[in-house]
Write a protein that holds these residues in place. Sequence first.
Motif, PDB file in Angstrom:
ATOM      1  N   HIS A 707      21.436   3.372  50.245  1.00  0.00           N
ATOM      2  CA  HIS A 707      22.818   3.828  50.033  1.00  0.00           C
ATOM      3  C   HIS A 707      23.570   2.920  49.059  1.00  0.00           C
ATOM      4  O   HIS A 707      24.695   3.244  48.674  1.00  0.00           O
ATOM      5  N   LYS A 709      23.028   2.331  45.954  1.00  0.00           N
ATOM      6  CA  LYS A 709      23.232   2.988  44.655  1.00  0.00           C
ATOM      7  C   LYS A 709      24.498   3.852  44.698  1.00  0.00           C
ATOM      8  O   LYS A 709      25.316   3.837  43.770  1.00  0.00           O
ATOM      9  N   THR A 710      24.654   4.596  45.786  1.00  0.00           N
ATOM     10  CA  THR A 710      25.847   5.442  45.941  1.00  0.00           C
ATOM     11  C   THR A 710      27.097   4.572  46.006  1.00  0.00           C
ATOM     12  O   THR A 710      28.120   4.880  45.381  1.00  0.00           O
ATOM     13  N   TRP A 711      27.012   3.506  46.768  1.00  0.00           N
ATOM     14  CA  TRP A 711      28.160   2.590  46.919  1.00  0.00           C
ATOM     15  C   TRP A 711      28.611   2.054  45.563  1.00  0.00           C
ATOM     16  O   TRP A 711      29.782   2.142  45.208  1.00  0.00           O
ATOM     17  N   ASN A 713      27.922   3.162  42.593  1.00  0.00           N
ATOM     18  CA  ASN A 713      28.330   4.254  41.705  1.00  0.00           C
ATOM     19  C   ASN A 713      29.786   4.622  41.954  1.00  0.00           C
ATOM     20  O   ASN A 713      30.573   4.793  41.023  1.00  0.00           O
ATOM     21  N   TRP A 714      30.173   4.712  43.234  1.00  0.00           N
ATOM     22  CA  TRP A 714      31.560   5.036  43.570  1.00  0.00           C
ATOM     23  C   TRP A 714      32.503   3.888  43.241  1.00  0.00           C
ATOM     24  O   TRP A 714      33.549   4.095  42.634  1.00  0.00           O
ATOM     25  N   HIS A 825      26.329   8.716  56.969  1.00  0.00           N
ATOM     26  CA  HIS A 825      26.391   8.358  55.542  1.00  0.00           C
ATOM     27  C   HIS A 825      27.299   9.286  54.746  1.00  0.00           C
ATOM     28  O   HIS A 825      27.696   8.978  53.630  1.00  0.00           O
TER      29      HIS A 825
END
Length: 1268
Positions: A707, A709-711, A713-714, A825
Amino acid sequence: MDTLYVSSHPEDFRSLLALIAAEYASASPRALAQDPPAQVAKSRPALVLGGNGEVLTGASAVSWYLASSGKRAGGSPREESEVWQWLSFAENELTPVACAVAFPLLGVMGVDKKLQQSSRAELLRVLKALDKALEPRTFLVGESLTLADMAVAMAALLPFKYVLEPADRQSLVNVNRWFVTCINQPQFLKVLGQIALCEKMVPVTPKSSTSPNTPTSATTAPANAAAPNGPPKTEAQLKKEAKKREKMEKFQQKKEMEEKKKKMQTQTEKKAKPEKKELGVITYNVPTPPGEKKDVMSPLPDAYSPQYVEAAWYPWWEKQGFFKPEYGRKSISEPNPRGIFMMCIPPPNVTGSLHLGHALTNAIQDSLTRWHRMRGEMTLWNPGCDHAGIATQVVVEKKLMRERGMTRHDLGREKFIEEVWKWKNEKGDRIYHQLKKLGSSLDWDRACFTMDPKLSYAVQEAFIRLHEEGVIYRSKRLVNWSCTLNSAISDIEVDKKELTGRTLLPVPGYKEKVEFGVLVSFSYKIEGSDEEVVVATTRIETMLGDTAVAVHPSDPRYQHLKGKTVIHPFCDRKMPVVFDDFVDMNFGTGAVKITPAHDHNDYEVGVRHDLEFINILDENGLLINVPPPFLGMKRFEARKAVLKALKDMGQFKDIRDNPMVVPVCSRSKDIVEPLLKPQWYVNCADMGKQAADVVRQGHLKIIPDHHLKTWFNWMDNIRDWCISRQLWWGHRIPAYFVTVNDPSVKPGEDMDGHYWVSGRSEYEAREKAAKRFNVTADKISLRQDEDVLDTWFSSGIFPFSIFGWPNECEDLRVFYPGTLLETGHDILFFWVARMVMMGLKLTGKLPFKEVYLHAVVRDAHGRKMSKSLGNVIDPLDVITGISLEGLHAQLQDSNLDPVEIEKAKQGQKSDYPSGIPECGTDALRFALCAYTSQGRDINLDVNRILGYRHFCNKLWNAVKFAMRTLGEGFVPWDQAQLCGREGVADRWILSRLCAAVSLCGSGFEAYDFPGITTAIYNFWLYELCDVYLECVKPVLSGADAGQADVCRQTLYTCLEVGLRLLSPLMPFVTEELFQRLPRRRPQDAPPSISVTSYPETSEFCWHSEEVDRQMEFVMTVVRTIRSLRADYNLTKTRADCYLQCVDSDTVGLVQKYQMQIQTLSYSQSIHAVAGGDSAIPQGCAVAIASDKCTVHLLLKGLIDTEKEVAKLTAKRGELEKQVKKLEEKMAKNDYKEKVPLKVQEQDAEKMRQTQAELQKAMEAIENFRRMM
């Protein structure tokens, strides 16, 4: 087109398999219920491939071809191999015994009662093996239905229809559940229709009707009977059939007479037998006032019952204060060497009702909390509830309209808020009761509601501090607008509805459905020329707000238009042609209409090119700032009017289907509109960078790490956060618009932040304004903003607002920052990121050290939970059970339209044909934790939860047996320890117990919940119950009292430690059983298992790999002996067993474990033999257990060898025929070229299996002959 030739007989399961596989095929073949032409094939089913005329024959080959075309033959080489194994199982193991039992009942072959009886026993043995395989799974291979399920289900069809009575099906719970699931799939129903399951095994005359999917009514006999097209029957044959019918009628009459006699006998009996209570309906009936301890002196019921077990414990736990951090200590400020564990609940909505997502969250969080508490840490799991601005307002508005015919505007703001509080006080604690039902060990004295004064003050303070610092500011930007709610909504409240093309959707406020999923092309005229530019849009009504046309700077087609303008067809607006990189010149004409006030991309273009922003929609979705006749129209009525007007002017070009995503408000189901509104925003740039840095630097850990990468990215691309909501229910924004009654100060505009002040009171705001504008306070007029704050704003400060921030207090000092944040998530950004940002900004500290994100719960087929699919399950229905009719009734109470209700009913009928059985809280919690594998969504099969209820029953029976074994006067030793007198079985089970302790400890540390559940399940079921309890029975009943006492102490240790290991996951059943066990030190024993210490490896350190290896060898030998016994049908007879060992070490090992091997393998005696065969008597069956040991089972004198040889010789003949047939087929010249590769592989596998079976049969014949 392919042609499928099948039998029309309703019981020809091989043809039915082919028809079902055809339903799953990518292109269904034409099905004919007749013999194929003689030159094509000689048997059915047969499939003639349309492309090249190739022919496939046999159920396995035909169904494989059809199923694999529909991707139902396994998704990987491994799965394909497993499917093929199950095909072999269906063909070679299940079909022969199924036919042997069912065909006599159908009159296909004569009735040999003895043979039928033994075949029935064999059938149940085969189905028991299948039942074991299905215990942990929904389908045989993978997570969805495959050819394996089709083949095995069809092989089991006749037994289920004519052989397996209700009692049989009850003993095969997993097979029964799986079979019913299969036959209720739409594809099965289309072919089979509704299947009536067997009530009593009696001869039947099957109906000669066609399978629903076959196009003819011709009747033939089953697969191996004569075809109808054969020669006419002779007189002798007809006489024989008449005689058989007569016999059958007499048999039926006799049966009926017997039944009548039985009935009469029952009626005349003096004393009726007491009715046996059904499993699962035992209740706890001892009067126990709430909060008092449950009666544990009365004997345990015969079977586990969730209703009995779960009664009365929770109120006692709560009253005793076990869930409070203060329990067992003088003060929370007192240092605890074991540390502190603090976690706050993701606050559920006050309007909410539990769903399986909540159940998963709470099962994980409560397991972790209970584990930390049992480890001696000062533990706080803080409950709370979210005021859920939009959801609550909608609920109360609907209630007002339904009951009083009023809107909130009729009441006014203050009276409406009173109504909401009234509703909250009446209904708002429902979800708390549901959480208690799940066993959640929350400290209810610290429960918080986000609109409580303490939390409201914190919200106000947070806004004022951030506003004064300039982090919160006023701006006019595009927001997600719901015309029905008259409010902006957050991104998480927008559902993305994907359309593949033209679709009519219902929209609130419109009688007719509205068209979406089309792309309309029209033209704009270039000013001063006859030239035109063609543009396209999915929202044609927005062209009324167009202020430019954009093209790509490098597009050669439009270079000549630099500096030109286009004319709006409905007004005199001249719009520039702008050149912008965002345009995709390969899409459409390469020209794009620009509506800056109603599209997010166009907004950015408008800002870059300083375009006019024309808002054409008011808050209710009516058109404004547009020319007649469109002025005042509803937005989607204007859609039709604009299209017609463009056609009338000749500027319409075309309309075509266009895949698109439509934004839908999850609360009101309205179509969301991008709308320009002045709102309050949080500047997230610096806070987002900080939130990213703390993770990069390792201060905050996110688990699982995929997760991250998502964190990043945001956080690295974060946009400012709109926190205004146009609602009445919520935290009203403490900001005031200033009007200065002084001619020297010019009037301000709403979106000018200079004219807005924030304050804790109107007095404070007035003083701030007077100071800012350098006037006296009496010249200041204030208007408080009508809007409320986004619910996520109050949720973002939840970890510290619950402890009284900004005021210093003991709770804030001790429990903030917290230890862990556990949640789904899907709200990583909406909630987790905002808590991190707000925590760092307002307190300078991270709100928690770790974030554990669990997966999203889906249904057994991997589909998202959706009311319209009928797969949304209330966990309380899983706990208490619900009928199919009850599930249907819940749909009637929902707001689905009739078509969706019918679709949902079909989904429920397919997934839960008999409703949902009562599983209990413990089984549900254990199943949810067992499913929680890091990094993937959870496909939750409710039927698997039932398997864990059976585990509870096994646990129950094991403890009951053990308590009888321990005896009333049993006193456990002061501490668990090795005494040195343990037998080999005692030493082994203690080693396995220590391994389980280690696995559970490391599993909780690493959030590896499947690792924990597997360790506990295996220990209790496969090691303690299946092996140890069986091993010690002879010791406990033997003459050596000292050894028996050691066994009892070992057994007690296993029970007591095993229950403590399981307690965090299954709190109710472990408490019930733990309370019945004697204590090691009664004087200082904790009152509840929930506050007893969790087993740790420092105490249970007796794991021995050597002992484990020895016992693994023993179990291999035992399994080999059991397999031999099964091969020779030695169900009750005990045989002498000779174990031939290669060396003296192995002999010593066998002798050491001699009693265990004898007991577990049901042998008469065990003899360890070294070296050659001289010491082994003649007449033994042989099997190799390992490279060091060969098993010789003495059969001579135990079985009828001549009869066995005759049976095996017949079987050998059949197998030789099969081998010969396959050899002939594979030897053909064109076999390699014409037969599909997949079929060749199947043939090769079938040849291998048949030859292996033939070899085994020949060895067995030779073995039996040696005995004769």
